[in-house]
Structures are given as C-alpha cells and as structure tokens.
Design an enzyme around this catalytic site. Sequence first.
Site, mmCIF file in Angstrom:
data_model
loop_
_atom_site.group_PDB
_atom_site.id
_atom_site.type_symbol
_atom_site.label_atom_id
_atom_site.label_comp_id
_atom_site.label_asym_id
_atom_site.label_seq_id
_atom_site.Cartn_x
_atom_site.Cartn_y
_atom_site.Cartn_z
ATOM 1 N N ASN A 8 -5.628 6.119 4.748
ATOM 2 C CA ASN A 8 -6.719 5.342 4.411
ATOM 3 C C ASN A 8 -6.255 3.839 4.895
ATOM 4 O OD1 ASN A 8 -8.635 3.707 3.418
ATOM 5 N ND2 ASN A 8 -8.032 3.658 1.402
ATOM 6 N N TRP A 9 -6.783 3.649 6.108
ATOM 7 C CA TRP A 9 -5.756 2.369 6.765
ATOM 8 C C TRP A 9 -6.593 1.040 5.956
ATOM 9 C CZ3 TRP A 9 -6.792 3.191 12.738
ATOM 10 C CH2 TRP A 9 -5.819 3.770 13.125
ATOM 11 N N LYS A 10 -7.724 1.162 5.404
ATOM 12 C CA LYS A 10 -8.382 0.038 4.558
ATOM 13 C C LYS A 10 -8.957 -0.985 5.851
ATOM 14 C CE LYS A 10 -5.881 1.143 0.441
ATOM 15 N NZ LYS A 10 -5.351 0.607 -0.803
ATOM 16 N N GLU A 108 -11.171 0.520 -4.704
ATOM 17 C CA GLU A 108 -11.625 -0.880 -4.173
ATOM 18 C C GLU A 108 -13.247 -0.966 -4.019
ATOM 19 O OE1 GLU A 108 -8.823 -0.951 -1.044
ATOM 20 O OE2 GLU A 108 -7.160 -0.906 -2.510
ATOM 21 N N GLU A 180 -6.514 9.026 -7.656
ATOM 22 C CA GLU A 180 -5.833 7.757 -7.508
ATOM 23 C C GLU A 180 -5.659 6.936 -8.594
ATOM 24 O OE1 GLU A 180 -5.686 6.943 -2.924
ATOM 25 O OE2 GLU A 180 -7.418 5.907 -3.787
ATOM 26 N N GLY A 186 -1.076 0.514 -4.186
ATOM 27 C CA GLY A 186 -0.679 -0.779 -3.475
ATOM 28 C C GLY A 186 0.227 -1.361 -4.484
ATOM 29 N N GLY A 247 -2.454 5.046 1.486
ATOM 30 C CA GLY A 247 -2.846 3.764 2.045
ATOM 31 C C GLY A 247 -1.654 3.109 2.661
ATOM 32 N N GLY A 248 -1.106 2.063 2.156
ATOM 33 C CA GLY A 248 0.162 1.417 3.024
ATOM 34 C C GLY A 248 0.961 2.319 3.702
HETATM 35 P P1 PGA Z 1 -1.489 2.955 -1.194
HETATM 36 O O1 PGA Z 1 -3.122 3.086 -1.237
HETATM 37 O O2 PGA Z 1 -0.913 4.260 -0.680
HETATM 38 O O3 PGA Z 1 -1.202 1.874 -0.655
HETATM 39 O O4 PGA Z 1 -1.166 2.811 -2.903
HETATM 40 C C1 PGA Z 1 -3.837 4.269 -1.627
HETATM 41 C C2 PGA Z 1 -5.228 4.224 -1.283
HETATM 42 O O5 PGA Z 1 -5.906 3.123 -1.653
HETATM 43 O O6 PGA Z 1 -5.958 5.239 -1.071
#
Ligand code: PGA
Length: 263
Positions: A8-10, A108, A180, A186, A247-248
């Site tokens: 998930n690149w956001k 989010e 999650e 994050g 994510g990160g």
């Molecule tokens: P993260 O994010 O790995 O940075 O904690 C996960 C996500 O939001 O899907």
Amino acid sequence: MRKICAANWKLNFSPDEARRYFVEWSELVGTIQQARQTPEQTAPLNCDVVFFTPAYDLPVAVEFAVKNGFQIGPQNIYFVNSGAFTGEISPQAVRALGAEVALIGHSERRTLFGETDEAIAKKVKASMSADLMPILCVGESLAERESNQTKDIVGRQLRGGLELIIGDFAQSRRFTIAYEPVWAIGTGKVATPAQASDMHAEIRTELETLLGKKRAHEIPILYGGSVKPENARELASQANIDGFLVGGASLKPKDFLAIAATL
Ligand code: PGA
C-alpha cells in the site's frame, strides 16, 4: 490457499518515481529468478504480489505488471461507475485499465475521510461487480483495544462490509480480508504474533458463521500494521495469517521483496 503480499503505497511516488521503483523491483526479482534458476515464465515467489498505487500511477504499474506477473489496483474506489461524482474513481474504468484488485475500507479512509460500513459495503459489491477482487480492511483503534472492544468492532466491520455480498457474490467470487489494528499502522508498533493470530482466528470464525465452514477457509486473511523484513517471518508462520498488507516497508523494493519472500 495461495498467499498474498500487498503493497500500500498510500500517497507516495509520482509516475516517474513509480517507474524507477518498478525498474528496481524487476531487477531484484530477476536476480532471484536467476539465483534459483527459475524459468522466466514461473513466478519466483510463493505468493501473489499486489501493488496498490495512487490512481495516477496505475498506467505505469500496469505496464510493469504485465511483464512481471504481479497485480495492481487502486487504494479506493467509488460504488458507481460513472456520473456526477467529482473526484471519485470508477471501478469499471480501473478494471479496463488493467487493475485486478481494489483496496477497500482502509482505516485512513474510515478515519480521515469518514467512510462508513454502509459505504464500504457498497464499494465491496461494486468492486466485485466490476471483476476487481476487493481486499476489505478491518481493525480496531487503541482506545477500542484498551476498552476490550476489539472483537465487537472487528466483527461489526466485517459483517457490515460484507453485508451486500453474502448469499450472492461471496460464495463464488474471490475476495480477501486484511486485519490491520489501527494502533499498529505506521507507528512501528506491530501486533505480537499471538495478538495477530488471535484476531485472525476470530475473523475466520466470523467468516464461518457468515459463509459456511468450507468457503470461510478459502478466504485469505492478511495482516497489516508495521510489517517489516525483521518481523515478517514470525508473523507469516502463524495459523490463519495468509499474507500481508504493507505500508511503509513497501516503499523500498528490497524490503518489500524480503517480506514477500517469507510467505
Ligand atoms: P504500515 O501501513 O505498514 O506503514 O504500518 C500498513 C497499512 O496502512 O496498510
């Protein structure tokens, strides 16, 4: 069941940066292929790899996906395919572009953009109607965990999100759940393997109630929240953890590949 590793690149990477990322990713995957002497047409990883990119990166992503055998998708869709809905993303249009999956109900989206279980349920159905596999995200906040509401909250999100497909699409079409915990996203605070595996078992039981035993065991349940190369192997070894949503750590091709290799 085949496991899934989803990035998930956001809101990161312009199309140029996305291109540089995929060039590096393809080189790294090519190196594994050579080291393992895997024929080019055989996937070098034991899992399906998915990239959720910003919508404007999807054309670049699809170009590399076709060459490298991974799947791509948007981080959000709308539940209508066309009309007066300024700023929204059409499920049918991204499918036509080459997307095969859609991320739905990420925390989010729920907390920053006010998405409700009702809207999420419509998105899950619209994505399946457009032949995109939805990955439905569920998870509790820290306050909810600390007040012992985790199971109630996650159960409600699950039943709410799947409401419009039960007895219909849910029996015949592919979909995936991502657990999650919001407090782990994050933050660098990862759920312990026991906490994650506990909730995954809980989600599996809820799916059995909703879909029947056999079907419930065909639905992958991914874990997300501060997954890193250092903690992925132990999480991956837990019962009911069928992959990751990252994510990160997915922003570095090398780290994301290291995580995918644990599955
Ligand atoms: P993260 O994010 O790995 O940075 O904690 C996960 C996500 O939001 O899907």
